[in-house]
Enzyme design. Structure first.
Site, short mmCIF file in Angstrom:
data_model
loop_
_atom_site.label_atom_id
_atom_site.label_comp_id
_atom_site.label_asym_id
_atom_site.label_seq_id
_atom_site.Cartn_x
_atom_site.Cartn_y
_atom_site.Cartn_z
N GLY A 37 0.81 -1.21 0.00
CA GLY A 37 0.00 0.00 0.00
C GLY A 37 0.84 1.26 0.00
N ALA A 38 1.78 1.33 0.92
CA ALA A 38 2.63 2.51 1.05
C ALA A 38 3.76 2.19 2.02
CB ALA A 38 1.82 3.69 1.57
N GLU A 87 0.75 5.78 7.52
CA GLU A 87 2.17 6.06 7.25
C GLU A 87 2.65 7.24 8.10
OE1 GLU A 87 3.41 3.64 5.76
OE2 GLU A 87 1.54 2.90 4.91
N HIS A 121 3.33 6.18 11.64
CA HIS A 121 4.58 5.41 11.76
C HIS A 121 5.76 6.30 12.16
CE1 HIS A 121 4.06 1.22 10.86
NE2 HIS A 121 3.65 1.37 9.62
N1 0A1 Z 1 5.51 -0.83 6.39
C1 0A1 Z 1 4.52 -0.59 5.38
C2 0A1 Z 1 4.17 -1.76 4.57
C3 0A1 Z 1 5.18 -2.31 3.65
C4 0A1 Z 1 5.80 -3.50 3.96
C5 0A1 Z 1 6.66 -4.12 3.09
C6 0A1 Z 1 6.88 -3.51 1.89
O1 0A1 Z 1 7.69 -4.12 0.99
C7 0A1 Z 1 8.00 -5.43 1.22
C8 0A1 Z 1 6.27 -2.32 1.55
C9 0A1 Z 1 5.42 -1.72 2.45
C10 0A1 Z 1 3.23 -0.22 6.06
O2 0A1 Z 1 2.87 -0.84 7.05
O3 0A1 Z 1 2.57 0.66 5.58
ZN ZN Z 2 2.53 -0.03 8.65
#
Ligand code: 0A1
Ligand code: ZN
Length: 880
Positions: A269-270, A306, A309
């Protein structure tokens, strides 16, 4: 990835602190057509906290890098001083503190996995979570190594006028020969997975946010030129999210600029990269003519996610990837609360629980079941799951509810104060909850380590003489892979009791001096527990698990009448909805067993009454009237009956539509759109109820209804209404079907996000020839196997949202999916592995389908050169 041995699992119990730490990173990225040079200057030192042998070698992660040179403290190393393999660079002898310089070449244009540095259309961008940074340069690519980054990007001025990285721009200039550079400095130490770089010919939309303490932050969206008019909603969402986090959690943003880049090719998603989020364009771009209410709300949620985060993930990050839910569960909880505050709290809760029950309960009951904090993985990318995200959010929500708002806020403040700048564990988080509240969460911690959905078996007794009412609760949890025996959990179980006129009784437990409120949160801790309520004048109807206070299944033998009573009277809005779902589920499942059964008049009346309630919140009403989905219904049966469930659900839907035709037409008329588009909860509710009514009516469209639907398609004032009509037409036998689909394509072929919708409505149509249609659509010039959104909207939608066609008894759907997985795996393992999951629960089906799915899984598992991603899903699906 050629391999001679099976990939190995990584275990939480083997965690070791890093042998080296990185204090500073200076990256120099020289972008050139087909050859990008990356120079990395790392200031390294041995980690005093590591048990590593003194004088041990330095091992850095690195994959698909063409190493050009290595130097330590300015001295170029001879080949004998280091070793390179497929996954790493080892430097044999290094001092205790030193500078390491490496130079590598990479080819982002060939990077189809979309992990590391890659090209999306004409732009370059990165995705480093979880382990993509190692495809950019040699590094200690693990989240507990946090460093300050300075990044210089060099590129062609004409092709890439915009050059972005994390933090603040500190220098820029011309290099002659059409080249230029920009240097970015990020003052906050961060793990490599939060690194980002973007370069391209992008337009910037700018606004600002003034923080609670009066600092001005520039907010910049970078998009391709044709999308400059589609960022307004995302910008407002970002501003709302920033304000909300200040008010609700006392958290301010910490850099002078916050950037979001919209990218068409993105696996998820992002991504929350520090100060430079990269977004799937689906979660940025929206105008009322191109995006539905769902899209608008999704954007608000993801933009919030995001942004949140920045504190829960970036300032405080994960010690290792087993702790992924530390940031994801907590951040999902935060984005759920944000969306609840911005829109309808009740509807948001229902949607979240619907998703949890349909997907997470299913995951927990299948071969990929794992705890919120997994014990092991083969490929971490396979663990960005509904369990880590959504069940993780429920686990945070339970703690918030156990502590109450004030103590939870204190606990969160403590968490931010205690762990800012650190890489920590879920256990550290729970300790903050304990320390700030004085509560003992020892037993509660099992929610992190134990997989599976707990089940509560409940019975009740009323004793008229002593005026006592007793609820007996038995908790259990089915075994999951690797966890045959389960221990009792600490479950917050919210209940209320309704007296026969429908009002809530004040609740007094035996031993208490006076009643305490009308909803009580009972602490379940034992395998079996009794709760005795005193001073209960008549036999009450229990309202169980109010607000879905824990992610569990409740079994209680309600009569149909009791469910209708709760549907009409429960003061808990969530449980009014849940009673309707239980009732509908029961009616549908009865029909699976007995296809000729008549629709119980009481059931129809309950729905009629709900429809007639003029005061009702329309959005909530739409939720109440939405029948449980086929896959959720399937989960209630010992063996999935694909066709039986489909048929039964359709007949019930058609029966309701026939019996309630006038009411539905009236509701549809009352909900028609008039004013300008907005996403106020009342407007969203109006559209969602109107379209739900239209959906019922279209079960058996007569001329009037067909005309209504076609008119809505042609004159729809928003994509919400146009899509609702289009989906119904695509799923119908109306003669206009082909012409309407062609019309939509002609109108929107230049908008990739709108075309995704066009693929999905066709992939989810129940026509017998749908698979052939999906195959034909793969040849449409607008489709591309290289674009994850396209793959998801056509192939993913077919495999996960079209049960009857995907599970066709000839096995064609399975063979098709396996073919696509094998086709995609060499290019994009993450997306291939996600597709394959659609067959992971093959054991739930009848023997014929089991054999067909199993054969395909075996074919996939037996293919040489599989990625770790696909290997793990295939093998675990087969072995569990
Ligand atoms: N941390 C991001 C999600 C995300 C996870 C892995 C990715 O590539 C493998 C890309 C994005 C979130 O929680 O929005
Ligand atoms: Zn996340």
């Amino acid at each position: 990835m050629p391999r001679d041995a099976s990939p190995r699992a990584i275990h939480l119990k083997d965690y070791q602190p890093p042998a080296f730490l990185v204090d500073r990173v200076r990256l120099h990225v020289d972008l050139r057509e087909r050859t990008t040079r990356v120079r990395a200057d790392l200031a390294l030192r041995r980690n005093p906290a590591a048990p590593a042998a003194p004088g041990g070698a330095l091992r850095l992660n690195g994959e698909q890098l063409a190493l050009q040179s290595v130097a330590v403290d300015g001295r170029a190393l001879a080949p004998a001083e280091y070793a390179v393999d497929e996954e790493s660079l080892t430097v044999y002898a290094v001092p205790d503190a030193f500078a390491l310089q490496t130079e590598v070449e990479i080819v982002p244009e060939d990077n189809t996995a979309l992990e590391g540095l890659y090209a999306s259309g004409a732009m370059y961008c990165t995705q480093c979570e979880a382990e993509g940074f190692r495809k950019i340069t040699y590094y200690l690519d693990r989240p507990d190594v946090m460093a300050r980054f300075t990044t210089t990007i060099v590129a062609d001025k004409a092709r890439c006028p915009v050059l972005l990285s994390n933090g603040n721009p500190v220098e820029a200039g011309d290099l002659g020969a059409g080249r230029h550079f920009v240097t970015w400095e990020d003052p906050f130490p961060k793990p490599s997975y939060l690194f980002a770089l973007v370069a391209g010919d992008l337009r910037c939309i700018e606004d600002r946010h003034v923080t609670a303490s009066g600092r001005e932050v520039a907010l910049r969206f970078y998009v391709e030129p044709e999308n400059v008019d589609k960022c307004e909603h995302a910008m407002r969402s970002l501003q709302k999210a920033m304000r909300w986090d200040e008010e609700r959690f006392g958290r301010e943003y910490d850099l002078d600029v916050y950037m979001i880049v919209a990218v068409n090719d993105f696996n998820m998603g992002a991504m929350e990269n520090k100060g430079l989020n990269v977004f799937n364009s689906k979660f940025v771009l929206a105008r009322p003519e191109t995006a539905t209410d769902r899209d608008f709300l999704g954007i608000q949620g993801v933009v919030g996610h995001e942004y949140f985060h920045n504190w829960t993930g970036n300032r405080i990050t994960c010690r290792d990837w087993f702790q992924l839910s530390l940031k994801e569960g907590l951040t999902v909880f935060r984005d759920q609360e944000f969306s609840a505050d911005m829109g309808s709290r009740g509807v948001k809760r229902i949607e979240d629980v619907r998703l949890l029950r349909a997907n997470q309960f299913a995951e927990d009951a299948g071969p990929m079941a794992h705890p919120v904090r997994p014990d092991s993985y083969i490929e971490i990318n396979n663990f960005y799951t509904v369990t880590v995200y959504e069940k993780g959010a429920e686990v945070v929500r339970m703690q918030a509810n156990l502590l109450g708002p004030e103590a939870f806020r204190r606990a969160m403040d403590l968490y931010f104060a205690r762990h800012d700048g650190q890489a920590v564990t879920t256990d550290d988080f729970v300790r903050c909850m304990e320390d700030a509240s004085g509560r003992d969460l020892t037993q509660f911690r099992r929610w992190y380590s134990q997989a599976g959905t707990p089940e509560l078996e409940i019975s009740d007794r009323y004793d008229a003489v002593s005026r006592t009412y007793t609820l007996s609760v038995r908790q259990s949890c089915p075994p999951t892979p690797g966890q045959p025996d389960k221990q009792p959990l600490h479950i917050p179980f919210a209940v209320g009791l309704l007296e026969p006129r429908g009002t809530d009784l004040p609740l007094q437990l035996a031993g208490e001096g006076a009643p305490q409120g009308t909803t009580r949160v009972l602490d379940l801790r034992e395998p079996e527990q009794d709760f005795r309520f005193v001073d209960v004048p008549e036999r009450p109807t229990p309202s169980l698990l109010r607000g879905f206070s824990a992610p569990v299944k409740v079994r209680f033998d309600y009569s149909d009448e009791a469910l209708m009573f709760l549907m009409a009277h429960d003061s808990d809005g969530f449980n009014r909805w849940d009673a309707a779902q239980r009732l509908a589920q029961r009616v549908i499942l009865r029909r699976v067993a007995e296809p000729a059964a008549r629709l119980a008049p009481g059931f129809v009346d309950a729905f009629r009454q709900a429809l007639a309630d003029a005061r009702a919140d329309r959005a909530l009403l739409a939720e109440v009237l939405t029948l449980p989905g086929e896959s959720y219904l399937a989960d209630q049966l010992a063996q999935v009956d694909v066709d039986g469930i489909h048929r039964a659900r359709e007949t019930v839907k058609t029966g309701l539509a026939a019996a309630l035709r006038d009411e539905l037409l009236a509701v549809r008329a009352a909900c028609s759109d008039t004013g300008p588009y907005d996403i106020a909860p009342a407007s969203v509710g109006r559209r969602s109820l109107g379209n739900l009514a239209l959906g019922y009516l279209m079960q058996r469209p007569d001329a009037e209804v067909a005309a209504l639907c076609l008119r809505q398609y042609r004159a729809g004032r928003s994509m919400t209404d146009v899509m609702a009509a289009l989906a119904l037409i695509a799923d119908s036998e109306l003669p206009e079907r082909g012409e309407v689909l062609a019309d939509f394509r002609a109108r929107w072929q230049h908008d990739p996000l709108v075309m995704d919708k066009w693929f999905t409505v066709q992939a989810t149509a129940r026509h017998p020839e749908t698979l052939a249609r999906v195959q034909a659509l793969m040849a449409d010039p607008v489709f591309s196997m290289r674009n994850p959104n396209k793959v998801r909207s056509l192939i993913g939608a077919f495999a996960t949202a079209n049960s009857v066609r995907f599970h066709a008894t000839d096995g064609g759907g399975y063979a098709f999916l396996a073919d696509r997985v094998l086709e995609l795996d060499p290019a994009n393992p993450q997306i291939a592995a996600r597709l394959l999951r659609a067959m992971s629960r093959w054991r739930r089906f009848d023997p014929a389908r089991q054999a067909l799915m199993r054969a395909q899984l075996e074919r996939v598992a037996g293919t040489a050169g599989l990625s770790k991603d696909v290997y793990e899903i295939a093998v675990k699906s087969l072995e569990a």
